[in-house]
Design an enzyme around this catalytic site. Structure first.
Site, mmCIF file in Angstrom:
data_model
loop_
_atom_site.group_PDB
_atom_site.id
_atom_site.type_symbol
_atom_site.label_atom_id
_atom_site.label_comp_id
_atom_site.label_asym_id
_atom_site.label_seq_id
_atom_site.Cartn_x
_atom_site.Cartn_y
_atom_site.Cartn_z
ATOM 1 N N VAL A 68 72.806 33.253 62.530
ATOM 2 C CA VAL A 68 74.031 33.424 63.327
ATOM 3 C C VAL A 68 74.478 34.884 63.250
ATOM 4 O O VAL A 68 74.785 35.513 64.275
ATOM 5 C CB VAL A 68 75.180 32.504 62.828
ATOM 6 N N TYR B 228 76.150 16.160 56.177
ATOM 7 C CA TYR B 228 76.539 16.772 57.450
ATOM 8 C C TYR B 228 77.533 15.862 58.181
ATOM 9 O O TYR B 228 77.621 14.663 57.904
ATOM 10 C CB TYR B 228 75.279 17.013 58.308
ATOM 11 N N ARG C 159 75.296 39.507 50.691
ATOM 12 C CA ARG C 159 75.269 39.450 49.227
ATOM 13 C C ARG C 159 74.321 40.530 48.721
ATOM 14 O O ARG C 159 73.303 40.823 49.350
ATOM 15 C CB ARG C 159 74.786 38.081 48.758
ATOM 16 N N ASP C 160 74.705 41.112 47.565
ATOM 17 C CA ASP C 160 73.860 42.166 46.977
ATOM 18 C C ASP C 160 72.505 41.576 46.576
ATOM 19 O O ASP C 160 72.397 40.378 46.315
ATOM 20 C CB ASP C 160 74.567 42.747 45.739
ATOM 21 N N ARG C 161 71.468 42.401 46.560
ATOM 22 C CA ARG C 161 70.109 41.971 46.208
ATOM 23 C C ARG C 161 69.283 43.199 45.872
ATOM 24 O O ARG C 161 69.648 44.324 46.264
ATOM 25 C CB ARG C 161 69.474 41.183 47.357
#
Ligand code: NAP
Length: 397
Positions: A218, A116, A238-240
């Site tokens: 977010v 980070y 995202r596809d799932r």
């Protein structure tokens, strides 16, 4: 000089070992053996490093804290341990806070991994955000009183612990009439969403925003805050296997439309923008190809704001987007915004008040959360790093 330094190291290590021995002796929990530990700093944790010095100090009424600590950077499952810490004295400008709840965010994971932008000195307590209740205040503290709910003003203060002594200046009060999970997850993600929707383009009701990682915390805040302002959102996920359930959930929050990364690349996107105006603003929390695709759908002169890089891939901007559409490429970091407004309490408080009003009126809810006890931290860290869950892990103390 060398002898003195050596004596200091021995003393430091003795302090840590004392904690470990006492903890094992109490039998409250078993110290997880940490394979990476030999490479870790064995120093004692300086719990009062953020507290300004003053002559006044008293023993806090709570003497110890149970904390999730990392002594070196690495995989969270390898380097995070649960330990008992002695709390530092309560100084005139500090407050004692009993923590109530603290989420596990991607930035917390990145901090532990050492990737980070800002890294606290080691050893460190994990957790950049959370909410706690004040149980004792130093005699000079005027802005915070016993019973107040507080959240950290900056990152890196270590919220994954049952109690903490911090400088009053490091804390911001939040109303206690909102749900505890909303308060625990208020200071980072909803603030980021609100600032990105307010500070880059002049959005009017009916305008469109496009975003990826739309099911992230977010993203969920963006959907809800935009809907409250009458702004439409095109949401990329995202596809799932359970896509329909996710789509229904995001639409119930106010999403105008939900599409997959694959659809974003298909010609049928033209059809979508027959129903809504092309986006003025694109919000990118992913990077890589996903960000490039968002750019293709921006209107001329529009802005893409990058706030996260979940795909760990750089953002590529097509030359045509710059020449023929004159798009603006920007970035946003809420920690920097808070630091820039350190001396403008009004800006911070009015942002939090705007968000709390949305929460009270049922227009902004916390992200879907799984509440986990501190003892189950291994499970919580593991789940926080799993893809396709759409679930924020929140440690409850
Ligand atoms: N700049 C700032 O001020 C600021 C403030 C807050 C957060 N952030 C950043 O914003 C991002 C989201 O934070 P959050 O707390 O909202 O996250 P979160 O609730 O934990 O959700 C993580 C999101 O990332 C997606 N994701 C994970 N790996 C991915 C990949 N390889 N490709 C595409 N998508 C992927 C997940 O999608 P799936 O469900 O498909 O796995 C999910 O939508 C993080 O990068 C965080 O550091 C930045």
């Amino acid at each position: 000089m060398e002898i003195l330094r050596f004596a200091h190291i021995i003393l430091r290590d003795f302090v840590v070992h004392k904690v470990v021995v006492r903890k094992i002796a109490t039998g409250a929990w078993t110290l997880s053996v940490n394979p990476g530990r030999s490479a870790c700093l064995n120093g004692s944790l300086q719990l009062d490093r953020n507290i300004s010095r003053s002559t006044f100090s008293v023993e806090p009424s709570v003497k110890e804290s149970t904390a999730l600590i990392y002594r070196c950077h690495g995989e969270p499952s390898q380097v995070v341990t649960l330990e008992t810490l002695k709390l530092p004295p309560l100084r005139s400008t500090s407050v004692l806070v009993k923590m109530l709840a603290a989420p596990i965010n991607p930035s917390d994971i990145n901090m532990i991994q050492g990737t980070y932008a800002i890294l606290p000195d080691l050893p460190a307590v994990g957790g950049n955000e959370g909410v706690g209740q004040v149980i004792e205040v130093g005699i000079e503290v005027k802005t915070i009183k016993v019973g107040d709910w507080v959240i950290p003003r900056d990152a890196g203060l270590g919220m994954w612990q049952t109690a903490v002594v911090l400088s009053a200046d490091d804390l911001v009060t939040v109303p206690s009439d909102i749900p505890v999970l909303s308060a625990a997850t208020l200071g980072v993600n909803p603030c980021t969403a609100l600032r990105m929707l307010s500070d880059f383009e002049d959005l009017k009701p009916g305008d469109t925003v496009i975003q990826n990682a739309a099911n992230s915390a977010v993203g969920q805040a963006v959907i809800q805050i935009a809907a409250a302002k009458g702004v439409q959102t095109v949401n990329v996920v995202r596809d799932r296997p359970n896509l329909q359930k996710l789509t229904d959930g995001l639409k119930a929050m106010g999403a105008t439309c939900v599409i997959t990364e694959e659809t974003l690349r298909r010609p049928e996107m033209k059809e979508i923008f027959k129903s809504y105006p092309r986006p003025k603003l694109a919000l990118n929390g992913v990077g890589g190809k996903s960000a490039t695709e968002l750019l293709r759908h921006l209107q001329s002169g529009g802005t893409m704001v990058t706030y996260g890089g979940m795909a760990k891939q750089p953002v590529t901007v097509p030359v045509s987007a710059l020449i023929f559409k004159n798009v603006k490429i920007r970035g946003f970091w809420v920690t920097q915004w808070k630091r820039d407004h350190k001396h403008d309490d009004e800006a911070l408080h009015s942002m939090l008040e705007e968000l709390c009003t949305l929460i009270r009126t049922g227009k902004l809810s916390s992200p879907a959360c799984t509440q986990v006890g501190m003892l189950d931290f291994h499970k919580a860290l593991h789940s926080a790093m799993k893809p396709y869950t759409s679930m924020k892990q929140v440690l409850v103390m």
